[in-house]
Design a protein around this motif. Sequence first.
Motif, PDB file in Angstrom:
ATOM      1  N   MET A 104     -12.914   5.099  -8.804  1.00 27.69           N
ATOM      2  CA  MET A 104     -12.736   5.111  -7.375  1.00 27.69           C
ATOM      3  C   MET A 104     -12.255   6.498  -6.951  1.00 27.69           C
ATOM      4  SD  MET A 104     -11.410   1.345  -6.345  1.00 27.69           S
ATOM      5  CE  MET A 104     -12.271   1.460  -4.832  1.00 27.69           C
ATOM      6  N   LEU A 105     -12.670   6.892  -5.770  1.00 28.93           N
ATOM      7  CA  LEU A 105     -12.288   8.188  -5.214  1.00 28.93           C
ATOM      8  C   LEU A 105     -11.571   7.995  -3.882  1.00 28.93           C
ATOM      9  CD1 LEU A 105     -15.526  10.263  -5.848  1.00 28.93           C
ATOM     10  CD2 LEU A 105     -13.412  10.294  -7.167  1.00 28.93           C
ATOM     11  N   GLU A 106     -10.608   8.859  -3.630  1.00 26.87           N
ATOM     12  CA  GLU A 106      -9.880   8.835  -2.370  1.00 26.87           C
ATOM     13  C   GLU A 106     -10.720   9.485  -1.284  1.00 26.87           C
ATOM     14  OE1 GLU A 106      -6.181  11.278  -0.581  1.00 26.87           O
ATOM     15  OE2 GLU A 106      -5.809  10.322  -2.513  1.00 26.87           O
ATOM     16  N   VAL A 107     -10.834   8.804  -0.148  1.00 28.91           N
ATOM     17  CA  VAL A 107     -11.577   9.374   0.979  1.00 28.91           C
ATOM     18  C   VAL A 107     -10.699   9.596   2.201  1.00 28.91           C
ATOM     19  CG1 VAL A 107     -13.842   8.532   0.263  1.00 28.91           C
ATOM     20  CG2 VAL A 107     -12.410   7.093   1.728  1.00 28.91           C
ATOM     21  N   LEU A 108      -9.500   9.005   2.208  1.00 30.41           N
ATOM     22  CA  LEU A 108      -8.624   9.122   3.367  1.00 30.41           C
ATOM     23  C   LEU A 108      -7.184   8.939   2.927  1.00 30.41           C
ATOM     24  CD1 LEU A 108      -8.462   9.228   6.557  1.00 30.41           C
ATOM     25  CD2 LEU A 108      -8.542   6.738   6.475  1.00 30.41           C
ATOM     26  N   ARG A 109      -6.285   9.734   3.529  1.00 30.03           N
ATOM     27  CA  ARG A 109      -4.846   9.606   3.279  1.00 30.03           C
ATOM     28  C   ARG A 109      -4.126   9.765   4.610  1.00 30.03           C
ATOM     29  NH1 ARG A 109      -1.519  12.212  -1.536  1.00 30.03           N
ATOM     30  NH2 ARG A 109      -3.495  11.718  -2.492  1.00 30.03           N
ATOM     31  N   THR A 110      -3.317   8.768   4.966  1.00 31.01           N
ATOM     32  CA  THR A 110      -2.624   8.801   6.249  1.00 31.01           C
ATOM     33  C   THR A 110      -1.382   7.913   6.215  1.00 31.01           C
ATOM     34  OG1 THR A 110      -2.850   8.482   8.639  1.00 31.01           O
ATOM     35  CG2 THR A 110      -4.017   6.932   7.233  1.00 31.01           C
TER      36      THR A 110
ATOM     37  N   THR B 189     -11.153   1.192   7.764  1.00 25.23           N
ATOM     38  CA  THR B 189     -11.598   0.006   7.024  1.00 25.23           C
ATOM     39  C   THR B 189     -12.714  -0.705   7.783  1.00 25.23           C
ATOM     40  OG1 THR B 189      -9.416  -0.282   6.025  1.00 25.23           O
ATOM     41  CG2 THR B 189     -10.854  -2.201   6.040  1.00 25.23           C
ATOM     42  N   ALA B 190     -12.550  -0.866   9.082  1.00 19.71           N
ATOM     43  CA  ALA B 190     -13.581  -1.519   9.897  1.00 19.71           C
ATOM     44  C   ALA B 190     -14.882  -0.723   9.877  1.00 19.71           C
ATOM     45  CB  ALA B 190     -13.078  -1.696  11.323  1.00 19.71           C
ATOM     46  N   LEU B 191     -14.788   0.597   9.979  1.00 18.53           N
ATOM     47  CA  LEU B 191     -15.987   1.439   9.956  1.00 18.53           C
ATOM     48  C   LEU B 191     -16.745   1.295   8.637  1.00 18.53           C
ATOM     49  CD1 LEU B 191     -14.603   4.757  11.479  1.00 18.53           C
ATOM     50  CD2 LEU B 191     -16.264   3.208  12.546  1.00 18.53           C
ATOM     51  N   LEU B 192     -16.019   1.357   7.537  1.00 21.98           N
ATOM     52  CA  LEU B 192     -16.667   1.302   6.225  1.00 21.98           C
ATOM     53  C   LEU B 192     -17.231  -0.081   5.928  1.00 21.98           C
ATOM     54  CD1 LEU B 192     -14.286   3.528   4.092  1.00 21.98           C
ATOM     55  CD2 LEU B 192     -16.416   4.154   5.241  1.00 21.98           C
TER      56      LEU B 192
ATOM     57  N   ASP C 255     -21.137  -1.859   4.973  1.00 21.68           N
ATOM     58  CA  ASP C 255     -21.167  -2.501   3.650  1.00 21.68           C
ATOM     59  C   ASP C 255     -20.642  -1.608   2.535  1.00 21.68           C
ATOM     60  OD1 ASP C 255     -22.139  -4.960   4.564  1.00 21.68           O
ATOM     61  OD2 ASP C 255     -24.198  -4.221   4.526  1.00 21.68           O
ATOM     62  N   ILE C 256     -19.635  -0.813   2.854  1.00 28.40           N
ATOM     63  CA  ILE C 256     -18.956   0.001   1.853  1.00 28.40           C
ATOM     64  C   ILE C 256     -17.607  -0.645   1.573  1.00 28.40           C
ATOM     65  CG2 ILE C 256     -17.915   2.243   1.345  1.00 28.40           C
ATOM     66  CD1 ILE C 256     -20.061   3.511   3.106  1.00 28.40           C
ATOM     67  N   GLU C 257     -17.427  -1.065   0.338  1.00 25.75           N
ATOM     68  CA  GLU C 257     -16.162  -1.691  -0.054  1.00 25.75           C
ATOM     69  C   GLU C 257     -15.091  -0.619  -0.180  1.00 25.75           C
ATOM     70  OE1 GLU C 257     -15.320  -4.918  -0.445  1.00 25.75           O
ATOM     71  OE2 GLU C 257     -17.313  -5.385   0.326  1.00 25.75           O
ATOM     72  N   CYS C 258     -13.922  -0.894   0.347  1.00 24.61           N
ATOM     73  CA  CYS C 258     -12.814   0.054   0.249  1.00 24.61           C
ATOM     74  C   CYS C 258     -11.549  -0.678  -0.169  1.00 24.61           C
ATOM     75  CB  CYS C 258     -12.609   0.797   1.558  1.00 24.61           C
ATOM     76  SG  CYS C 258     -12.303  -0.273   2.972  1.00 24.61           S
ATOM     77  N   PHE C 259     -10.635   0.069  -0.743  1.00 23.34           N
ATOM     78  CA  PHE C 259      -9.372  -0.479  -1.214  1.00 23.34           C
ATOM     79  C   PHE C 259      -8.266   0.452  -0.757  1.00 23.34           C
ATOM     80  CE2 PHE C 259      -6.032  -0.793  -4.441  1.00 23.34           C
ATOM     81  CZ  PHE C 259      -5.769  -2.145  -4.372  1.00 23.34           C
ATOM     82  N   VAL C 260      -7.246  -0.099  -0.115  1.00 27.82           N
ATOM     83  CA  VAL C 260      -6.133   0.712   0.373  1.00 27.82           C
ATOM     84  C   VAL C 260      -4.992   0.616  -0.631  1.00 27.82           C
ATOM     85  CG1 VAL C 260      -4.519   1.116   2.245  1.00 27.82           C
ATOM     86  CG2 VAL C 260      -6.830   0.321   2.750  1.00 27.82           C
ATOM     87  N   MET C 261      -4.588   1.771  -1.136  1.00 27.99           N
ATOM     88  CA  MET C 261      -3.496   1.829  -2.100  1.00 27.99           C
ATOM     89  C   MET C 261      -2.198   2.213  -1.391  1.00 27.99           C
ATOM     90  SD  MET C 261      -5.464   3.619  -5.269  1.00 27.99           S
ATOM     91  CE  MET C 261      -4.119   3.336  -6.405  1.00 27.99           C
ATOM     92  N   ASP C 262      -1.090   1.878  -2.009  1.00 25.83           N
ATOM     93  CA  ASP C 262       0.257   2.213  -1.528  1.00 25.83           C
ATOM     94  C   ASP C 262       0.664   1.420  -0.291  1.00 25.83           C
ATOM     95  OD1 ASP C 262       0.310   4.186  -3.565  1.00 25.83           O
ATOM     96  OD2 ASP C 262      -0.675   5.590  -2.226  1.00 25.83           O
ATOM     97  N   VAL C 263       0.041   0.284  -0.062  1.00 29.53           N
ATOM     98  CA  VAL C 263       0.362  -0.536   1.099  1.00 29.53           C
ATOM     99  C   VAL C 263       1.797  -1.056   1.020  1.00 29.53           C
ATOM    100  CG1 VAL C 263      -0.200  -2.669   2.325  1.00 29.53           C
ATOM    101  CG2 VAL C 263      -2.021  -1.203   1.471  1.00 29.53           C
ATOM    102  N   HIS C 264       2.232  -1.396  -0.158  1.00 27.20           N
ATOM    103  CA  HIS C 264       3.555  -2.003  -0.313  1.00 27.20           C
ATOM    104  C   HIS C 264       4.672  -0.983  -0.481  1.00 27.20           C
ATOM    105  CE1 HIS C 264       1.670  -5.872  -0.327  1.00 27.20           C
ATOM    106  NE2 HIS C 264       0.833  -5.450  -1.242  1.00 27.20           N
ATOM    107  N   MET C 265       4.376   0.280  -0.315  1.00 22.46           N
ATOM    108  CA  MET C 265       5.417   1.306  -0.393  1.00 22.46           C
ATOM    109  C   MET C 265       6.406   1.184   0.757  1.00 22.46           C
ATOM    110  SD  MET C 265       5.179   3.054  -3.107  1.00 22.46           S
ATOM    111  CE  MET C 265       6.158   4.492  -2.776  1.00 22.46           C
TER     112      MET C 265
ATOM    113  N   ARG D  12      -3.471   5.494   0.828  1.00 25.90           N
ATOM    114  CA  ARG D  12      -4.717   6.119   0.393  1.00 25.90           C
ATOM    115  C   ARG D  12      -5.838   5.105   0.417  1.00 25.90           C
ATOM    116  NH1 ARG D  12      -3.338   7.712  -5.332  1.00 25.90           N
ATOM    117  NH2 ARG D  12      -1.984   5.912  -5.127  1.00 25.90           N
ATOM    118  N   MET D  13      -6.966   5.499   1.001  1.00 24.04           N
ATOM    119  CA  MET D  13      -8.141   4.645   1.012  1.00 24.04           C
ATOM    120  C   MET D  13      -9.099   5.114  -0.078  1.00 24.04           C
ATOM    121  SD  MET D  13     -10.731   3.670   4.062  1.00 24.04           S
ATOM    122  CE  MET D  13      -9.569   2.483   4.692  1.00 24.04           C
ATOM    123  N   MET D  14      -9.488   4.171  -0.921  1.00 21.57           N
ATOM    124  CA  MET D  14     -10.348   4.474  -2.060  1.00 21.57           C
ATOM    125  C   MET D  14     -11.682   3.748  -1.898  1.00 21.57           C
ATOM    126  SD  MET D  14      -7.997   6.175  -3.681  1.00 21.57           S
ATOM    127  CE  MET D  14      -8.409   6.380  -5.382  1.00 21.57           C
ATOM    128  N   VAL D  15     -12.748   4.399  -2.385  1.00 26.11           N
ATOM    129  CA  VAL D  15     -14.074   3.777  -2.419  1.00 26.11           C
ATOM    130  C   VAL D  15     -14.695   4.072  -3.779  1.00 26.11           C
ATOM    131  CG1 VAL D  15     -14.455   3.960   0.070  1.00 26.11           C
ATOM    132  CG2 VAL D  15     -15.284   5.768  -1.436  1.00 26.11           C
TER     133      VAL D  15
END
Length: 72
Positions: free
Chosen positions: A1-7, A17-20, A24-34, A47-50
Motif C-alpha cells: 500500500m502507498l500513502e496518497v494523502l496525509r492530513t 474517501t468519498a471521491l476514491l 471504485d478505489i479501495e482506501c484505508f485510513v491509518m492512525d485513526v485511533h491516535m 494517512r490515507m493508503m491505497v
Amino acid sequence: MLEVLRTTDPTVIAFATALLRAEDIECFVMDVHMSILEGGIGAFPRRMMVARADAFMARAILKDNALDVSGG
C-alpha cells in the motif's frame, strides 16, 4: 500500500474517501485511533493508503479536487 494523502483534518479524509470510493478505489485510513493518545487535539496526521496499482489514479483524482497529495 502507498500513502496518497496525509492530513489532520477529518473532513478532508471523509471527502477524499468519498471521491476514491466513487471511482471504485479501495482506501484505508491509518492512525485513526491516535486521537486517544493525543486527546483529540489533531496533532497527529491521518494517512490515507491505497493499493500500489491504484496510487497513480488516486493521486490524480485527489489533485483534480484540489487536495494536496503525498508521494510521487
